[in-house]
Scaffold this active site. Structure first.
Site, short mmCIF file in Angstrom:
data_model
loop_
_atom_site.label_atom_id
_atom_site.label_comp_id
_atom_site.label_asym_id
_atom_site.label_seq_id
_atom_site.Cartn_x
_atom_site.Cartn_y
_atom_site.Cartn_z
N ILE A 147 14.24 33.89 7.71
CA ILE A 147 14.07 33.87 9.17
C ILE A 147 15.44 33.93 9.85
O ILE A 147 15.65 34.66 10.81
CB ILE A 147 13.33 32.58 9.59
N LYS A 188 9.62 46.54 -9.22
CA LYS A 188 8.77 46.18 -8.07
C LYS A 188 9.46 45.27 -7.06
O LYS A 188 9.38 45.53 -5.84
CB LYS A 188 7.47 45.55 -8.58
N CYS A 380 46.76 18.63 -2.50
CA CYS A 380 46.31 17.96 -1.29
C CYS A 380 45.93 16.50 -1.58
O CYS A 380 46.80 15.67 -1.73
CB CYS A 380 45.18 18.76 -0.65
N MET A 383 47.86 15.27 -4.39
CA MET A 383 49.23 14.85 -4.11
C MET A 383 49.21 13.43 -3.54
O MET A 383 49.99 12.56 -3.93
CB MET A 383 49.89 15.78 -3.09
N GLN A 384 48.27 13.21 -2.63
CA GLN A 384 48.20 11.88 -1.99
C GLN A 384 47.95 10.80 -3.04
O GLN A 384 48.55 9.71 -2.99
CB GLN A 384 47.10 11.89 -0.91
N HIS A 514 47.26 23.98 -0.10
CA HIS A 514 46.34 24.55 -1.11
C HIS A 514 46.89 25.87 -1.65
O HIS A 514 46.53 26.94 -1.14
CB HIS A 514 44.96 24.77 -0.50
N GLU A 516 46.12 27.45 -4.23
CA GLU A 516 45.09 28.30 -4.85
C GLU A 516 44.54 29.36 -3.89
O GLU A 516 44.04 30.39 -4.31
CB GLU A 516 43.95 27.44 -5.42
N1 GLN Z 1 41.05 13.90 2.41
C1 GLN Z 1 42.44 14.24 2.47
C2 GLN Z 1 42.89 14.52 3.88
O1 GLN Z 1 42.10 14.84 4.74
C3 GLN Z 1 42.75 15.43 1.58
C4 GLN Z 1 42.09 16.69 2.00
C5 GLN Z 1 42.15 17.77 0.95
O2 GLN Z 1 42.35 17.48 -0.22
N2 GLN Z 1 41.95 19.00 1.34
O3 GLN Z 1 44.05 14.42 4.17
#
Ligand code: GLN
Length: 542
Positions: A147, A188, A380, A383-384, A514, A516
């Site tokens: 739809i 089909k 991301c 890393m944190q 990122h 990647e």
């Molecule tokens: N949650 C984390 C932030 O918002 C990392 C986000 C992520 O890995 N893309 O900073």
């Protein structure tokens, strides 16, 4: 002259419409044409940014900061053309534009309706922001018969009618299931799907028939007859081992030739697809293999980390090795010992993620990588978590954590309230709406002299794509650096830590962006190339 190719899908979903579109784009490009690929998504979200990756797969972020469908990642990887905000639209975005125009009184008293107002807005999107492309490939998400797709199909019908046959073409992707009891491929469902399209005024010009094997000549002729398509425009699209084989097989089966013939374009020159062949040869016959543990959260759906898996493969291609990915749900490390899962891997990667669930498991994986000297790449959230791990275990900062998990004693990672985008300053706080409000898109980063990442990239300033709300707190830089966690990449104003690395470790890097999203088969991302190289070295050691 710009020609438009509209790609729809029938019978079932997940047939690989995105890859097929990307492969056609690559083939037309190899023929010397300038291409652009776009995706029309029928769901109601304004963009996929608020959707769980386990529902809809990865959110692909463009340089200009749009959160888009993962198919745009395939388009970029196959054609090298950077996707833009204007290349992905959803029902939600179309409606929200139309409603906002209605509120402004733009429609001058008219009754606002799906036809013509919504369809006009879709048509505007299809031809907006173009620059002399020879071909615009527009993929319509979903399956014919849904739809939600109806306004999009109506819009492409109208658009093709306006453009005329010499500038528009409909490709329909279908499935030919193999019934072992009957010993044949059944046509089909394809016939029905084509009929369904016809009931909406769309006649398929080229049929791309997916099946687990090559479509035999008699089945192709039968489909041609019943579906009103020339036999040479019924293209067999059998399963292949790697997605990078798709352009090769489509070319072999005459897909690009059928498209060119339709438009009356001469195709005498033999197409040089050497670089695709080289990649496929490397993927199929690697010298050796390495095992990488990806410790994340959305491990049940492979599409949730699509670009990541591709980038790891690209790193493998660059090093002539195959990459075995071991997808591990980090929550398991909260009850079980990491050693059992990680002792035989040559690299550990903690990818992007959101929310507290599974975070302690990721921190445990980081600790293992740091202590055992296993190559580590944190992306991301990864890393944190690496910074929190170092803060707790190297710098003995009690209660080090992220404000994403609630209130913490030491906010080593905190909510970002202000940052610079070009010359403007962006501001957010706890009450900002969630959709589209993260630090999104391409940002520059300065690499420090003598660091590992400086040698990996070979340049001083890089640009990478971001998607996050929280940032490592620069106030902890000195304490962490004294313990060996070096802040080797910073935003040009020096306020935002973008990269950390461990001084005393074979290969340990955490990046706030990122990488990647920028990796391509023909241009593997330097971080992935270097990470896999380190994994290969580790495999020789242990
Ligand atoms: N949650 C984390 C932030 O918002 C990392 C986000 C992520 O890995 N893309 O900073």
């Amino acid at each position: 002259m710009t020609r438009f190719v509209f790609i729809t899908g029938g019978v079932v979903s997940s047939l690989g419409k995105g890859i097929s579109s990307a492969a056609l784009g690559a083939l037309l490009q190899a023929r010397g044409f300038k291409v652009r690929l776009r995706k029309l998504d029928p769901y109601l979200n304004v963009d996929p940014g608020t959707m769980s990756p386990t529902q809809h797969g990865e959110v692909f972020v463009t340089d200009d900061g749009a959160e888009t469908d993962l198919d745009l990642g395939h388009y970029e990887r196959f054609t090298g053309v950077s996707a833009r905000r204007s290349d992905n639209v959803t029902t939600g975005k179309i409606y929200s534009n139309v409603i906002s125009r209605e509120r402004k009184g733009v429609y001058l008293g008219a009754t606002v309706q799906v036809i013509p107002h919504i369809t006009d807005a879709i048509k505007e999107f299809i031809s907006a922001d173009l620059s002399d492309e020879d071909f615009v490939l527009c993929e319509v998400g979903g399956t014919v018969g849904d739809i939600e797709s109806l306004p999009f199909l109506e819009a492409i019908r109208q658009k093709a009618n306006e453009l005329g046959k010499d500038k528009s073409l409909f490709v329909h992707l279908t499935l030919l299931p193999h019934l072992s009891a009957a010993g044949e491929l059944k046509t089909k469902p394809t016939q029905h799907s084509v009929k369904e399209l016809q009931s909406m005024g769309i006649t398929a010009d080229v049929l791309l028939c997916r099946s687990d094997r090559e479509v035999p000549e008699d089945a192709r002729r039968k489909i041609a007859l019943f579906c009103n398509v020339k036999p040479e425009r019924v293209i067999s699209a059998p399963d292949v081992e790697t997605i990078y084989e798709v352009p090769l097989i489509y070319h072999e089966q005459g897909f690009d030739k059928a498209v060119c013939d339709y438009f009356g374009i001469e195709t005498s020159a033999k197409l040089n697809l050497r670089r695709w062949q080289d990649i496929v040869t490397r993927i199929k016959g690697p010298e050796s293999r390495v095992k990488i543990a990806v410790v994340g959260k959305y491990t049940e759906l492979p599409d949730a980390y699509k670009s990541l898996a591709e980038a790891l493969d690209h790193g493998g291609i660059a090093n002539n090795v195959g990459v075995n990915m071991d997808w591990i749900d980090s929550e398991i490390f909260e009850s079980e010992d990491v050693v059992h899962y990680l002792e035989d891997v040559q690299g550990i990667l903690v990818p992007g993620g959101f929310g507290e669930r599974g975070a302690e498991g990721k921190i445990a994986a980081v600790k293992f990588a740091r202590e055992r000297g296993v190559p580590y790449l944190g992306i991301c959230f990864g890393m944190q978590m690496a910074v929190i791990e170092a803060a707790r275990n190297l710098a003995s900062i009690d209660g080090a954590g992220s404000t994403e998990f609630g209130s913490v004693r030491n906010q080593v990672v905190g909510l970002l309230t202000e940052w610079k985008k070009g010359t403007t300053r962006e501001r957010r706080d706890q009450h900002t709406e969630l959709g589209g409000s993260m630090r999104l898109g391409a940002y520059p980063c300065k690499l420090s002299e003598g660091s590992l990442v400086r040698s990996v990239y070979g340049i001083e300033e890089i640009v990478e794509r971001h998607r996050h709300r929280y940032e490592v707190n620069i106030d902890y830089q000195q304490r962490l650096e004294e313990c060996g966690l070096i802040f080797s990449g910073l935003s040009p104003d020096g306020h935002l830590p973008e990269i950390v690395e461990l001084a005393d470790h074979p290969w340990f890097v955490g990046v706030q962006f990122h990488p990647e999203l920028r990796s391509k088969p023909f241009e593997p991302h330097p971080l992935f190339t270097a990470f896999i190289k380190a994994a290969v070295e580790r495999s020789r050691l242990v």
